[in-house]
Design a protein around this motif. Sequence first.
Motif, short mmCIF file in Angstrom:
data_model
loop_
_atom_site.label_atom_id
_atom_site.label_comp_id
_atom_site.label_asym_id
_atom_site.label_seq_id
_atom_site.Cartn_x
_atom_site.Cartn_y
_atom_site.Cartn_z
N VAL A 147 -45.20 -35.32 -26.40
CA VAL A 147 -46.55 -35.28 -26.26
C VAL A 147 -46.94 -33.99 -26.67
CG1 VAL A 147 -46.79 -37.19 -24.41
CG2 VAL A 147 -46.29 -34.59 -23.93
N SER A 148 -48.27 -33.69 -26.67
CA SER A 148 -48.85 -32.04 -26.97
C SER A 148 -49.06 -31.50 -25.97
CB SER A 148 -49.87 -32.07 -27.91
OG SER A 148 -49.32 -32.86 -29.12
N ASN A 149 -49.51 -31.97 -24.62
CA ASN A 149 -49.87 -31.10 -23.38
C ASN A 149 -49.86 -32.10 -22.40
OD1 ASN A 149 -52.17 -32.71 -23.69
ND2 ASN A 149 -53.17 -31.76 -25.25
N ASP A 151 -52.09 -33.30 -20.35
CA ASP A 151 -52.90 -34.46 -20.21
C ASP A 151 -52.29 -35.72 -21.08
OD1 ASP A 151 -54.98 -33.05 -18.78
OD2 ASP A 151 -55.88 -32.16 -20.76
N GLU A 152 -51.87 -35.65 -22.35
CA GLU A 152 -51.06 -36.55 -22.88
C GLU A 152 -50.05 -37.04 -22.07
OE1 GLU A 152 -50.19 -35.66 -27.09
OE2 GLU A 152 -52.46 -34.91 -27.55
N MET A 153 -49.24 -36.16 -21.49
CA MET A 153 -48.03 -36.37 -20.64
C MET A 153 -48.48 -37.47 -19.46
SD MET A 153 -45.47 -34.34 -18.08
CE MET A 153 -46.58 -34.86 -16.82
N ASN A 155 -51.16 -39.24 -19.30
CA ASN A 155 -51.72 -40.68 -19.97
C ASN A 155 -50.63 -41.60 -20.23
OD1 ASN A 155 -54.47 -39.93 -19.49
ND2 ASN A 155 -54.65 -38.96 -21.42
N THR A 156 -49.40 -40.92 -21.18
CA THR A 156 -48.60 -41.64 -21.49
C THR A 156 -47.76 -42.21 -20.53
OG1 THR A 156 -48.29 -40.24 -23.64
CG2 THR A 156 -46.44 -41.60 -23.08
#
Length: 241
Positions: A147-149, A151-153, A155-156
């Motif tokens: 992930v990049s940040n 928030d992505e973590m 969501n993933t």
Amino acid sequence: MRTGGKKTYIGRRKEREVNWVKPTIIVFGILLVIIGLYFGVKIAAIRNSPEFDLTKISAYYFYLPDLSTDISKIVEANNSLVIVDGNKRVVDIIDIPATLFVNSSKIDALNTNPKDFAVAVLGLLQIKSDYVYTVTLKSDYLRKIGVSNIDEMINTYGKRGLQIFDYFSLKGQVSILRPESIITDASLAKLYSSLGKFNIRKHALPLLTQKPLKITVDEKIYYRTYLDEGKLSGFLEELKK
């Protein structure tokens, strides 16, 4: 005149093949059992750890690496306080501006020790956490989990949760996060598992201003986003729901 032909021993050849195949199958079966036991023991050790216990409240303060020299990042950056409450089956995610300043206690996200800051904010929010972890959002860690940040973590893992092969990458993730963090395999596993199973609620702290104020004191420049402590009681009611 007699002509002789080559003699073949088909029965013996098949016997040799059978004798070779049986031990191979047995060895392969033993290896599978050993691997299965290893997987089972490793997973059980993590899930039986006190830090994985879903009856305990765990708080994770994810913060960006040192921002003090990068003004452009300071004014836009947000950290995250993630609270896992297995009894309520809820994961609360609170956005924390990187420039947050709490006037009553004189703590700020930029200059206060991350662990002290997290504990102080939890106290302010009247959250009694059994475990408190601080996690620097290192680029190597984010890359490791794809992930990049933050928030992505969220969501993933909110979509996929904790999967069986994740157990075997946890140690590598923990080693990347050390020595700044005391997080463990079990505490990371609990976070990922909870994101996939529990209700995720996102919150924004009440603030006096949406953007940080630039303050100069004794020729030193500070960027501060003040917590609106007058509206904190309403925010606490929202958290208790």
